[in-house]
Design a protein around this motif. Structure first.
Motif, PDB file in Angstrom:
ATOM      1  N   UNK A  45     -11.728  11.617  12.521  1.00 31.21           N
ATOM      2  CA  UNK A  45     -11.641  12.098  11.205  1.00 31.21           C
ATOM      3  C   UNK A  45     -10.115  12.157  10.722  1.00 31.21           C
ATOM      4  N   UNK A  46      -9.486  12.877  11.566  1.00 33.65           N
ATOM      5  CA  UNK A  46      -8.026  13.150  11.074  1.00 33.65           C
ATOM      6  C   UNK A  46      -7.160  11.805  11.100  1.00 33.65           C
ATOM      7  N   UNK A  79      -7.964  10.076   7.857  1.00 26.51           N
ATOM      8  CA  UNK A  79      -7.239  10.787   6.683  1.00 26.51           C
ATOM      9  C   UNK A  79      -5.732  10.313   6.709  1.00 26.51           C
ATOM     10  N   UNK A 118      -5.770   6.935   5.234  1.00 29.61           N
ATOM     11  CA  UNK A 118      -6.025   6.986   3.905  1.00 29.61           C
ATOM     12  C   UNK A 118      -4.777   7.393   3.372  1.00 29.61           C
ATOM     13  N   UNK A 119      -3.756   7.866   3.898  1.00 33.97           N
ATOM     14  CA  UNK A 119      -2.445   8.037   3.270  1.00 33.97           C
ATOM     15  C   UNK A 119      -1.735   6.692   3.146  1.00 33.97           C
ATOM     16  N   UNK A 121      -3.096   5.028   0.544  1.00 26.63           N
ATOM     17  CA  UNK A 121      -2.479   5.766  -0.632  1.00 26.63           C
ATOM     18  C   UNK A 121      -0.951   5.031  -1.029  1.00 26.63           C
ATOM     19  N   UNK A 122      -0.482   5.110  -0.153  1.00 28.41           N
ATOM     20  CA  UNK A 122       0.977   4.352  -0.454  1.00 28.41           C
ATOM     21  C   UNK A 122       0.808   3.217  -0.644  1.00 28.41           C
ATOM     22  N   UNK A 151      -0.046   3.147  -4.212  1.00 27.59           N
ATOM     23  CA  UNK A 151       1.036   3.502  -4.936  1.00 27.59           C
ATOM     24  C   UNK A 151       2.213   2.455  -5.519  1.00 27.59           C
ATOM     25  N   UNK A 193     -15.689   4.469   5.801  1.00 33.90           N
ATOM     26  CA  UNK A 193     -14.521   4.832   5.090  1.00 33.90           C
ATOM     27  C   UNK A 193     -13.931   3.477   4.565  1.00 33.90           C
ATOM     28  N   UNK A 210     -15.334   3.147   1.138  1.00 34.96           N
ATOM     29  CA  UNK A 210     -14.859   3.774   0.229  1.00 34.96           C
ATOM     30  C   UNK A 210     -13.362   3.475  -0.298  1.00 34.96           C
ATOM     31  N   UNK A 214     -11.819   1.698  -4.277  1.00 29.80           N
ATOM     32  CA  UNK A 214     -10.536   2.045  -5.090  1.00 29.80           C
ATOM     33  C   UNK A 214      -9.922   0.562  -5.206  1.00 29.80           C
TER      34      UNK A 214
END
Lengths: 121, 207
Positions: free
Chosen positions: B33-34, B37, B40-41, B44-45, B48, B189, B192, B196
């Motif tokens: 899970x970590x 995450x 996920x970063x 996210x980048x 962005x 995941x 998900x 986005x």
């Protein structure tokens, strides 16, 4: 296999209640799937169906996106506040916090830079 | 395995061993899970980056000119249904139905492969009509973001094939269950992340 049968017997009743909370049921998967279907068609519908007021589209797809993320996190990834999920939830909230800083910060800083560029560049 | 043999001689020792085994599984899932995450970063980048370069088309083709929403909707459906079929596969795993588990995994694989196939077709089509990664910063960001997701799905497909083989060979032992639990998290995941992608890349691109 003998290994397999002993481990089933060993776990047995003790884990059963927790199993349900962690793994979901057919019903919870169907509910999650139907909600996701509705939300997906809603999102695409806002842009593909004629006559939707333009002012509704942007907030509409944003809200539907966030709601669908939550639906899938809860119904597919079984995220919740139960004890077994608490660590996962904390890690997720921290990740969202970092993501918010990175994404919002990048957009803010680079928008400012763009806005302050010389005209025509 | 030798595990069953050690159960017989000393009961309490085996019990302690069992607990350890159980903890091990949940820690692996937590660790996975970590990893998700941190993944996920990465996304996210990339999101962005894509958002910052949203208008940097250098006078070339824009997303609005080439995106076709019905196509993206079908892709979305394939991935969404595959997420559901994986969920049903996991329920069959917990119920101990090895055959059904494999059946639902195969269904998930076919749907996922359909998704990747459509994405490759789309990429080739975009490059053909002049929207390739070298044309502008916008298309570089597009191919990096959507391609990274597609690569993840591709690796998920490879992992599903491996797990189908592992389950056929070794059955539903603790190791396979733990690995399938991680794969299930991975697959959901990716669905998900795709929510986005279709919202911020395709829907906002057409808006």
């Amino acid at each position: 296999m003998s290994h397999h049968t002993t481990s089933i017997a060993g776990h047995g009743h003790g884990d059963h209640g927790q199993d349900h909370a962690n793994h979901g049921t057919v019903k919870s998967y169907i509910i999650g799937f139907l909600l996701s279907l509705i939300l997906t068609f809603g999102s695409f519908g806002l842009l593909m169906v004629e006559g939707v007021p333009r002012g509704w589209i942007l907030p509409g797809i944003m809200v539907l996106c966030v709601v669908q993320l939550l639906v899938q996190l809860v119904f597919f990834l079984h995220m919740g506040t139960s004890e077994s999920q608490r660590d996962n939830l904390q890690a997720f909230i921290f990740a969202v916090f970092v993501i918010a800083i990175i994404v919002a910060g990048s957009l803010w800083v680079l928008h400012n830079m763009n806005a302050n560029m010389m005209p025509g560049m | 395995m030798s595990h069953a043999a050690t159960v017989q001689p000393h009961g309490s020792g085996a019990h302690a061993g069992h607990h350890e085994h159980h903890d091990d599984g949940s820690k692996t899932t937590m660790g996975f899970w970590i990893y998700l995450m941190s993944d996920l970063l990465i996304f996210a980048v990339l999101f962005a980056t894509f958002a910052v370069l949203g208008n940097a088309t250098a006078g070339g083709l824009t997303g609005k000119e080439v995106f076709e929403l019905p196509f993206v909707l079908v892709e979305t459906m394939l991935l969404l249904v595959s997420s559901f079929t994986f969920g049903i596969a996991m329920l069959n795993m917990y119920a101990g139905n090895k055959g059904k588990l494999i059946g639902w995994l195969v269904a998930t694989w076919v749907l996922g492969a359909g998704f990747v196939g459509m994405e490759i077709y789309e990429f080739v089509h975009f490059i053909d009509i002049g929207a390739s990664p070298t044309v502008s910063a916008y298309w570089s960001a597009f191919f990096t973001l959507v391609g990274t997701h597609g690569l993840h799905v591709t690796f998920g497909l490879i992992w599903i094939l491996i797990m189908i083989d592992m389950v056929r060979r070794y059955g539903l032992d603790a190791t396979n269950k733990r690995r399938l639990a991680c794969l299930s998290l991975f697959w959901h995941f990716l669905d998900i992340v795709w929510i986005c992608v279709f919202t911020f890349v395709y829907l906002l691109g057409v808006y």
